[in-house]
Design an enzyme around this catalytic site. Structure first.
Site, PDB file in Angstrom:
ATOM      1  NE  ARG A   1      23.324  29.816 -11.469  1.00  0.00           N
ATOM      2  CZ  ARG A   1      24.542  29.211 -11.445  1.00  0.00           C
ATOM      3  NH1 ARG A   1      24.889  28.167 -11.842  1.00  0.00           N
ATOM      4  NH2 ARG A   1      25.552  30.041 -10.668  1.00  0.00           N
TER       5      ARG A   1
ATOM      6  CG  HIS B   1      22.664  30.071  -7.621  1.00  0.00           C
ATOM      7  ND1 HIS B   1      21.777  29.269  -8.327  1.00  0.00           N
ATOM      8  CD2 HIS B   1      23.938  29.486  -7.526  1.00  0.00           C
ATOM      9  CE1 HIS B   1      22.697  28.159  -8.762  1.00  0.00           C
ATOM     10  NE2 HIS B   1      23.869  28.147  -8.297  1.00  0.00           N
ATOM     11  CB  CYS B   2      18.605  34.301  -9.859  1.00  0.00           C
ATOM     12  SG  CYS B   2      17.584  33.521  -8.807  1.00  0.00           S
ATOM     13  CG  MET B   3      23.204  37.689  -9.725  1.00  0.00           C
ATOM     14  SD  MET B   3      23.305  38.994  -8.786  1.00  0.00           S
ATOM     15  CE  MET B   3      24.302  40.016  -9.744  1.00  0.00           C
TER      16      MET B   3
END
Length: 355
Positions: free
Chosen positions: A102, A347-349
């Site tokens: 992300r 979401h971060c990944m």
């Protein structure tokens, strides 16, 4: 694409950043490999990834960055054993520093003709960690792999640092971010840039008409204020924002402040936003560390929304809220009790590649 003058900026050529719910060509991931991201838990994390890929491949292609061919074979074996549709997984050998695409991956912008451009923001590991050089090369690799032009955003001669988790857009001219992440002198990404400079950058490169500035991110977030643990667009004028019900919790006041700001904000045409509360799980602490567990870190894919869960009573409330907001998508909970030890979740990944 030239970057020499104002008319050469992507927005001047009709490009904009699509909302996450618009159709995807694929989702990009990087296979977990860094022990220091999940100390003592790394052996568990590939199986969490397998659940994520299983959910995503029901609806779209997954492009998976792996360290080398041997890692790719091992990843494919794990995915197969977890019943992911490996026919929809493409592995690409590219060593990375970390797995948080992300923030290190490209942000794609599109125009009305279907053309796409990959924005290659500079990445410096959240202005916190010294090793970022491999991750900084991810956007160029992805752009070449996909076969789209690549642009390095520049403002007043300064190549701009920006992480995808620090912004969220509605695809129609609005952008959410936090003052803590972009304007604070702590973990300062772009020392020359002011609030007005950021707004110009977002207008030039993402097609943004109005920036909605919230205050601070949640406690435990080592990115120093990313929006994707805090508030997210779920429609052109609808935002979910996490709220804390316990006045004794250290997130309580800062989340109340952000919600009050959102409720006073308008879109570019002056219309009020619809603000939907999303609960917070009870504090998740591991080895004395408060972790950034947040239901706002969901990811919207074709046909599905994958949502982090934390073995908490609020899991079902968060899933129900998002199911009401996305009636045309399967809302799927993914247990992230182990994944969040890496200080990020779904979401971060992930990084979407728009169709």
């Amino acid at each position: 694409m030239s970057q020499t003058g104002p008319t050469d900026k992507p927005s001047a050529r009709g490009f904009r950043m699509p909302a996450e719910w618009e159709p995807h060509a694929a989702t990009w991931l990087a296979w977990p490999q860094r022990e220091s991201d999940w100390p003592g838990k790394l052996e568990l994390i590939p199986w969490v990834y397998a659940e994520i890929v299983r959910a995503l491949t029901r609806h779209e292609t997954v492009n998976l960055l792996v360290t080398d061919d041997a890692t790719g074979a091992s990843a494919t074996d794990i995915l197969s054993r977890a019943s992911a549709d490996v026919s929809r997984v493409k592995t690409w050998a590219l060593p990375t520093d970390r797995s948080w695409l992300r923030d290190s991956g490209p942000i794609f912008v599109t125009n009305a003709t279907g053309a796409r451009v990959a924005l290659d923001w500079r990445f410096n590991a959240w202005a916190k960690y010294p090793d970022w050089q491999k991750d900084d090369g991810v956007p160029a690799f992805v752009a070449e792999t996909v076969g789209v032009p690549r642009v390095e955003p520049v403002h007043n001669g300064h190549r701009v640092v920006l992480e995808g988790g620090s912004i969220d857009v509605n695809g129609a001219g609005l952008l959410l971010t936090t003052e803590e992440c972009l304007l604070s002198t702590t973990q300062q990404r772009n020392p020359p840039l002011s609030r007005a400079d950021y707004e110009r950058v977002f207008a030039d490169y993402l097609g943004i008409e109005k920036v909605l500035w919230l205050d601070r991110g949640i406690v435990g977030d080592d990115t120093h204020g990313h929006i994707d643990d805090l508030a997210r667009f779920v429609g052109p004028r609808t935002v979910v924002t996490v709220v804390e019900s316990d006045p004794a919790d250290e997130n309580y006041e800062l989340l109340r402040t952000n919600r009050e700001r959102l409720e006073s904000m308008t879109d570019a045409a002056g219309g009020r936003l619809e603000v939907v509360p999303l609960p917070m799980p009870r504090p998740l602490v591991f080895e004395g560390v408060r972790l950034p567990a947040s239901y706002a870190n969901f990811y919207i894919a074709n046909g599905t929304v994958i949502v982090p869960t934390f073995n908490d009573p609020a899991d079902r409330v968060a899933l129900g809220t998002l199911a009401d907001l996305f009636p045309d998508r399967a809302v799927v909970g993914i247990s992230c009790v182990d994944l969040v030890w890496g200080l990020g979740t779904l979401h971060c990944m992930t990084q979407q590649e728009p169709r």
